[in-house]
Design an enzyme around this catalytic site. Sequence first.
Site, PDB file in Angstrom:
ATOM      1  N   HIS A   1     -16.136  -4.203   9.621  1.00 21.17           N
ATOM      2  CA  HIS A   1     -15.790  -3.696  10.956  1.00 21.17           C
ATOM      3  C   HIS A   1     -15.236  -4.851  11.793  1.00 21.17           C
ATOM      4  CE1 HIS A   1     -17.225   0.470  10.745  1.00 21.17           C
ATOM      5  NE2 HIS A   1     -18.111   0.004   9.873  1.00 21.17           N
TER       6      HIS A   1
ATOM      7  N   HIS B   1     -17.386  -2.011   2.819  1.00 18.14           N
ATOM      8  CA  HIS B   1     -16.382  -0.993   2.467  1.00 18.14           C
ATOM      9  C   HIS B   1     -14.946  -1.541   2.579  1.00 18.14           C
ATOM     10  CE1 HIS B   1     -16.542  -0.325   6.790  1.00 18.14           C
ATOM     11  NE2 HIS B   1     -17.582   0.482   6.732  1.00 18.14           N
TER      12      HIS B   1
ATOM     13  N   ASN C   1     -11.486  -0.583   4.521  1.00 15.32           N
ATOM     14  CA  ASN C   1     -11.766   0.273   5.665  1.00 15.32           C
ATOM     15  C   ASN C   1     -12.373  -0.529   6.818  1.00 15.32           C
ATOM     16  OD1 ASN C   1     -12.431   2.369   3.087  1.00 15.32           O
ATOM     17  ND2 ASN C   1     -11.075   3.097   4.688  1.00 15.32           N
TER      18      ASN C   1
ATOM     19  N   ARG D   1       2.927 -11.850   5.169  1.00 11.92           N
ATOM     20  CA  ARG D   1       2.919 -12.988   6.090  1.00 11.92           C
ATOM     21  C   ARG D   1       1.654 -13.057   6.928  1.00 11.92           C
ATOM     22  NH1 ARG D   1       8.461 -11.717   6.123  1.00 11.92           N
ATOM     23  NH2 ARG D   1       8.226 -10.303   7.900  1.00 11.92           N
TER      24      ARG D   1
ATOM     25  N   ASP E   1     -14.379   7.352  -3.410  1.00 14.00           N
ATOM     26  CA  ASP E   1     -14.300   8.815  -3.322  1.00 14.00           C
ATOM     27  C   ASP E   1     -12.867   9.305  -3.435  1.00 14.00           C
ATOM     28  OD1 ASP E   1     -13.348   7.945  -0.875  1.00 14.00           O
ATOM     29  OD2 ASP E   1     -14.630   9.261   0.338  1.00 14.00           O
TER      30      ASP E   1
ATOM     31  N   HIS F   1     -11.148   7.379   0.862  1.00 10.31           N
ATOM     32  CA  HIS F   1     -11.188   6.159   1.678  1.00 10.31           C
ATOM     33  C   HIS F   1     -10.200   5.098   1.201  1.00 10.31           C
ATOM     34  CE1 HIS F   1     -14.927   7.694   3.442  1.00 10.31           C
ATOM     35  NE2 HIS F   1     -14.835   6.721   4.320  1.00 10.31           N
TER      36      HIS F   1
ATOM     37  N   ASP G   1     -21.456   5.080   1.148  1.00 20.02           N
ATOM     38  CA  ASP G   1     -21.327   5.217   2.606  1.00 20.02           C
ATOM     39  C   ASP G   1     -21.599   6.671   2.986  1.00 20.02           C
ATOM     40  OD1 ASP G   1     -20.925   4.512   5.239  1.00 20.02           O
ATOM     41  OD2 ASP G   1     -18.757   4.320   5.102  1.00 20.02           O
TER      42      ASP G   1
END
Length: 388
Positions: free
Chosen positions: A203, A224, A227, A235, A255, A258, A279
Site C-alpha cells: 500500500h 500483494h 496491487n 524509466r 485469482d 488481481h 487476501d
Amino acid sequence: MNAPVAASVGANGEPYGTLHGHILTPEGFVHGELRHAQGRIQAISGRPVSEREARASGEPLILPGFIDLHVHGGGGHDTMDAGDAALHIARAHARHGTTSLLATTMTAPAGEIEAAFRAIGPICAARQGGSARVLGVHLEGPYINPGKLGAQPDFAREASISEVRRLHALAPIRLITVAPELPGHLQLIGQMVAEGFRVQVGHTAGCYEDGVAALEAGAGGFTHLFNAMTGMHHREPGMVGAALAHGHYAEIIPDLLHVHPGALKVALRTIPRLYCVTDSTAAAGMPDGEYHLGRHKVFKCLGGVRLADGTLAGSALTMDQALRNFVSLGLDVAEASARTSTFAADYLGLAKRGRLVAGAMADLVMLDPALTLQRVVVEGESIELQDA
C-alpha cells in the site's frame, strides 16, 4: 469421500492415522504411506515416482497443507468483527485445505484494531476443532500511504513502535505491512525488525529507490505484489520494479483477477520465493451477494469482490483454487505446492510446517488427480469437508 485412510493404534496405545497415495516430500513424490500420531508425521515410506506417474495413476496426491498469510475473512465473517469471527474464518478456510493462516486486520481507528486483536489472541493460543491453526496476525494497516489505500478504509497513519508492542501483547504479530516512503518509516522498519517483527512493503506510493531502501532496512517481502503499489515503467521502475529486481519473497493473489496471467508469469520467473495469498474476504466460500470488509460494503459477483465503485476489494479465492490456478499457468504440482505452502512457512521461519517429513506437523491435503480436494488434516485432525 473414498480417499484411502485408516485409523489404528500404535505400540504405545496412542491413535494414529495412515494415508496411502502419492506423497509429495521435499525430494519429490513417493508412492506409499504416511503415518501420523499426536499431531505429527511419524513416518513416510514408499518408492520414488515421477509427478507424471503420480498424476496418471488415478490414486490420490498427498501434499502439505496450504498456508495463507493474508486472510481478512471467509464463510461470511470478517476479522474486524472481533468476537469469534477469526474462529469461523479458520474453520471456513480449513474446509478448502488451509491448515494454518494469519488473521489479517484492516486500517481502522486504534480502538477497532485493538478489539480485533483482543479477540484473535485466545484463538491463536489454542486451536479449536475443525479449524485451521491461526498462527498470529498480519497487521496490514494502518501504516500505509493514504494515497494507496486500495480497499482499505481511510484511517492510515504513521507507524508507531509503541502501538505495535501494545498490540503484540494482545495477539502475536507475525507480519506488518508498511509504506516505507512515509516520514520516519525506514527507521521504524529497522527497529521493528530488530525487535523480531517481520515487515513487508505494501500500500505504497514509493519509488524504486524507496523499495530498495526498505529491503536494506530489513523488510522481507512485498504485500500483494502489483496491487496498491507503484507500477513498473522502463524509466521509472517503481515499487514493482524493486520487487522484481531485488525481492526474494513476495505475496501474490493468483485469482486471475488481481494480476494478469502474464504478469504472474513475470513474477514467477523473477522472485524466487513468490508465494500465494488469498487476501480473502467474508465472501470466500459464500454465494454471490453483499458482504463487508472492515467498514466497507463489498459485493461478490463474477468470481471477484469489489467496492460499489468497482474497485477490487480483497478476493473470494480459496487456497485449493489457487493451487489449481498455478497449475493452469504451467507450474507442475510440486512447484504449485511450494508456492501455496512451503515458501510461506519458510518466510515465517516455520520449519515444522509446509513440508511432509517425519517430525513435521501432520498438516496435509489429499487431492484427486484433477486436484479436487478430498481430505484435509490439520495437526492430525481430519476436517469435515461437507460444506467445502
